[in-house]
Scaffold this motif. Structure first.
Motif, PDB file in Angstrom:
ATOM      1  N   SER A  62       0.849  -1.185   0.000  1.00  0.00           N
ATOM      2  CA  SER A  62       0.000   0.000   0.000  1.00  0.00           C
ATOM      3  C   SER A  62       0.886   1.237   0.000  1.00  0.00           C
ATOM      4  O   SER A  62       2.034   1.194   0.431  1.00  0.00           O
ATOM      5  N   HIS A  63       0.334   2.318  -0.532  1.00  0.00           N
ATOM      6  CA  HIS A  63       1.021   3.597  -0.534  1.00  0.00           C
ATOM      7  C   HIS A  63      -0.017   4.708  -0.438  1.00  0.00           C
ATOM      8  O   HIS A  63      -1.213   4.473  -0.580  1.00  0.00           O
ATOM      9  N   VAL A  64       0.451   5.914  -0.193  1.00  0.00           N
ATOM     10  CA  VAL A  64      -0.432   7.063  -0.096  1.00  0.00           C
ATOM     11  C   VAL A  64      -0.458   7.773  -1.438  1.00  0.00           C
ATOM     12  O   VAL A  64       0.584   8.024  -2.045  1.00  0.00           O
ATOM     13  N   ASP A  65      -1.643   8.062  -1.907  1.00  0.00           N
ATOM     14  CA  ASP A  65      -1.832   8.846  -3.119  1.00  0.00           C
ATOM     15  C   ASP A  65      -2.344  10.208  -2.678  1.00  0.00           C
ATOM     16  O   ASP A  65      -3.478  10.334  -2.221  1.00  0.00           O
ATOM     17  N   PHE A  66      -1.493  11.236  -2.774  1.00  0.00           N
ATOM     18  CA  PHE A  66      -1.860  12.582  -2.329  1.00  0.00           C
ATOM     19  C   PHE A  66      -2.047  13.458  -3.554  1.00  0.00           C
ATOM     20  O   PHE A  66      -1.090  13.952  -4.146  1.00  0.00           O
ATOM     21  N   TYR A  67      -3.304  13.627  -3.951  1.00  0.00           N
ATOM     22  CA  TYR A  67      -3.672  14.408  -5.126  1.00  0.00           C
ATOM     23  C   TYR A  67      -2.878  13.981  -6.358  1.00  0.00           C
ATOM     24  O   TYR A  67      -2.326  14.796  -7.089  1.00  0.00           O
ATOM     25  N   GLY A  68      -2.796  12.677  -6.589  1.00  0.00           N
ATOM     26  CA  GLY A  68      -2.160  12.139  -7.780  1.00  0.00           C
ATOM     27  C   GLY A  68      -0.686  11.843  -7.641  1.00  0.00           C
ATOM     28  O   GLY A  68      -0.076  11.307  -8.557  1.00  0.00           O
ATOM     29  N   ILE A  69      -0.071  12.163  -6.514  1.00  0.00           N
ATOM     30  CA  ILE A  69       1.346  11.891  -6.292  1.00  0.00           C
ATOM     31  C   ILE A  69       1.450  10.690  -5.355  1.00  0.00           C
ATOM     32  O   ILE A  69       0.954  10.727  -4.240  1.00  0.00           O
ATOM     33  N   ALA A  70       2.109   9.633  -5.834  1.00  0.00           N
ATOM     34  CA  ALA A  70       2.290   8.433  -5.012  1.00  0.00           C
ATOM     35  C   ALA A  70       3.458   8.658  -4.058  1.00  0.00           C
ATOM     36  O   ALA A  70       4.594   8.848  -4.487  1.00  0.00           O
ATOM     37  N   LEU A  71       3.187   8.664  -2.766  1.00  0.00           N
ATOM     38  CA  LEU A  71       4.220   8.871  -1.763  1.00  0.00           C
ATOM     39  C   LEU A  71       4.739   7.513  -1.307  1.00  0.00           C
ATOM     40  O   LEU A  71       3.953   6.651  -0.908  1.00  0.00           O
ATOM     41  N   PRO A  72       6.052   7.282  -1.369  1.00  0.00           N
ATOM     42  CA  PRO A  72       6.585   5.975  -0.980  1.00  0.00           C
ATOM     43  C   PRO A  72       6.569   5.803   0.535  1.00  0.00           C
ATOM     44  O   PRO A  72       6.566   6.772   1.284  1.00  0.00           O
ATOM     45  N   GLY A  73       6.558   4.581   0.971  1.00  0.00           N
ATOM     46  CA  GLY A  73       6.610   4.307   2.405  1.00  0.00           C
ATOM     47  C   GLY A  73       5.270   3.893   2.968  1.00  0.00           C
ATOM     48  O   GLY A  73       4.277   3.741   2.256  1.00  0.00           O
TER      49      GLY A  73
END
Length: 103
Positions: A62-73
């Motif tokens: 799983s990852h975080v999608d912040f307004y279209g930007i995939a944040l690693p971790g």
């Protein structure tokens, strides 16, 4: 008056900004995306997908999608980090109102 400006204002500013950080993590643009072999899964994995993943030895990620930007971790670390950074910014903002100690 010095107690209010040196302690109360920075504390409440920190709390208010931490709440703003929580609002950011609850916004519609902050999404936790579960991926199966690199492909996003809508609605979460099915039991058959989980069984197949365990049998093959691959994993769900799983990852975080912040307004279209995939944040690693890890998504939990991003949420904690956003709240802590917002609280720190609030403390620094509230500290701008501090009064120096008189001699």
């Amino acid at each position: 008056m010095r107690f209010i400006r040196n302690w109360v204002i920075p504390f409440f500013s920190m709390v208010i900004f931490a709440c703003i950080g929580l609002l950011i993590t609850g916004s519609p643009g902050y999404n936790i995306v579960t991926t199966f072999d690199g492909q996003p899964i809508d609605g979460g994995p099915t039991p058959q997908q989980v069984d197949a993943t365990i049998a093959r030895g691959t994993g769900l990620d799983s990852h975080v999608d912040f307004y279209g930007i995939a944040l690693p971790g890890e998504p939990l670390f991003w949420m904690i980090g956003i709240v802590l950074v917002a609280a720190f910014i609030g403390y620094k903002f509230g500290s701008a109102f501090k009064m120096p100690a008189s001699a």
